[in-house]
Structures are given as C-alpha cells and as structure tokens.
Scaffold this motif. Structure first.
Motif, short mmCIF file in Angstrom:
data_model
loop_
_atom_site.label_atom_id
_atom_site.label_comp_id
_atom_site.label_asym_id
_atom_site.label_seq_id
_atom_site.Cartn_x
_atom_site.Cartn_y
_atom_site.Cartn_z
N VAL A 40 1.69 0.42 6.21
CA VAL A 40 1.79 1.00 4.87
C VAL A 40 0.66 0.42 4.02
O VAL A 40 0.40 -0.78 4.07
CB VAL A 40 3.16 0.67 4.25
CG1 VAL A 40 3.28 1.20 2.83
CG2 VAL A 40 4.28 1.20 5.12
N PRO A 41 -0.01 1.26 3.21
CA PRO A 41 -1.05 0.72 2.34
C PRO A 41 -0.44 -0.17 1.24
O PRO A 41 0.70 0.04 0.83
CB PRO A 41 -1.71 1.96 1.74
CG PRO A 41 -0.73 3.06 1.92
CD PRO A 41 0.12 2.69 3.10
N TYR A 42 -1.22 -1.13 0.79
CA TYR A 42 -0.80 -2.00 -0.31
C TYR A 42 -0.37 -1.12 -1.49
O TYR A 42 -1.06 -0.17 -1.85
CB TYR A 42 -1.95 -2.92 -0.72
CG TYR A 42 -1.59 -3.88 -1.82
CD1 TYR A 42 -1.03 -5.11 -1.52
CD2 TYR A 42 -1.80 -3.54 -3.15
CE1 TYR A 42 -0.69 -5.99 -2.53
CE2 TYR A 42 -1.46 -4.42 -4.17
CZ TYR A 42 -0.90 -5.64 -3.85
OH TYR A 42 -0.55 -6.51 -4.84
N GLY A 43 0.80 -1.39 -2.05
CA GLY A 43 1.31 -0.61 -3.17
C GLY A 43 2.06 0.64 -2.74
O GLY A 43 2.65 1.33 -3.57
N GLY A 44 2.07 0.93 -1.44
CA GLY A 44 2.74 2.12 -0.92
C GLY A 44 4.24 1.92 -0.77
O GLY A 44 4.82 0.94 -1.26
N THR A 45 4.86 2.85 -0.07
CA THR A 45 6.31 2.84 0.11
C THR A 45 6.65 2.90 1.60
O THR A 45 6.12 3.73 2.32
CB THR A 45 6.95 4.05 -0.60
OG1 THR A 45 6.63 3.98 -2.00
CG2 THR A 45 8.46 4.06 -0.44
#
Length: 128
Positions: A40-45
């Motif tokens: 998951v990308p940083y800040g993603g869910t």
C-alpha cells in the motif's frame, strides 16, 4: 490403494487440499492458512476481509490482539486508533504509515491461524 490429489477451489477463501480415494471416501483433509500480501502506498488504505464473521475470530497485529470476537481492543501504543475499523467482514486501515508494516493474523477462537495478511508500505521510511 490409489488416491487422487485434488486442489480444491477456495471455500470461504481458505486454501484447502483434499486427498480423495477413488471410491470417493475421504482419506485425509489438510487445511493451510491463507497468505495475503498487500503493498500500500504511504497515506493509502489497506482493506482485507476476515473470511469468517468477526464474532468467530481474533485479529492479532504485532503480537497483540486488536480484535476479539468482534470487539476492537486496540492497544494505544500501536497507533491504530481512529485509523482501523471493522465493518462486517471488511477490515480497513486508513492513512497507512511506514511503521504500520507488519502482519495481521486472523485466528479462530481456538487460536488456529486462518490467514496472515502481510502489509508492506511504499514511499516513506518505516519509522514514520
């Protein structure tokens, strides 16, 4: 006696192997826990399903129980408050940080592992 090895389709998303003899009698049954890998990308869910009803499982994260029989019991030091929720079978972790990297272990009430959900975070470093 000869036996036929069948790879079963996922039943409730569990990966199972059935060994059936030619006379259709069950000779053995083995269940292996499901392994789910998420980046998951940083800040993603992060979203994943519990497989069984939340009242029938425990959810362990970083060796700590965070849900027991459908009730969230998140220790404050894990930093998941206001970011982790469960709605039915769906678990959601919002605003993913590098320090969230780890494994969510779904177990039945007897402690047997049903699935491991691995989280890797892209982008920022792990300590944020």
């Amino acid at each position: 006696m000869s036996s036929l090895l069948w790879s079963c389709f996922p039943f409730s998303l569990l990966f199972s192997l059935l060994c059936l003899s030619f006379n259709h009698s069950l000779s053995s049954f083995c269940v292996s826990e499901l392994q789910i890998f998420n980046t998951v990308p940083y800040g993603g869910t992060l979203k994943f399903k519990l497989i069984l009803n939340s009242s029938q499982v425990r959810l362990v994260y970083k060796s700590r129980v965070i849900m027991d029989k459908g009730e969230l019991v998140i220790p404050e030091d894990l930093g998941l408050q206001d970011r982790f929720s469960v709605d039915g079978l769906l678990c959601v972790l919002e605003s993913v940080k590098g320090s969230d990297t780890g494994v969510f272990q779904i177990t039945d009430l007897d402690g047997f592992t049903i699935a491991n959900v691995y989280l890797a975070v892209e982008g920022r470093n792990r300590t944020e």
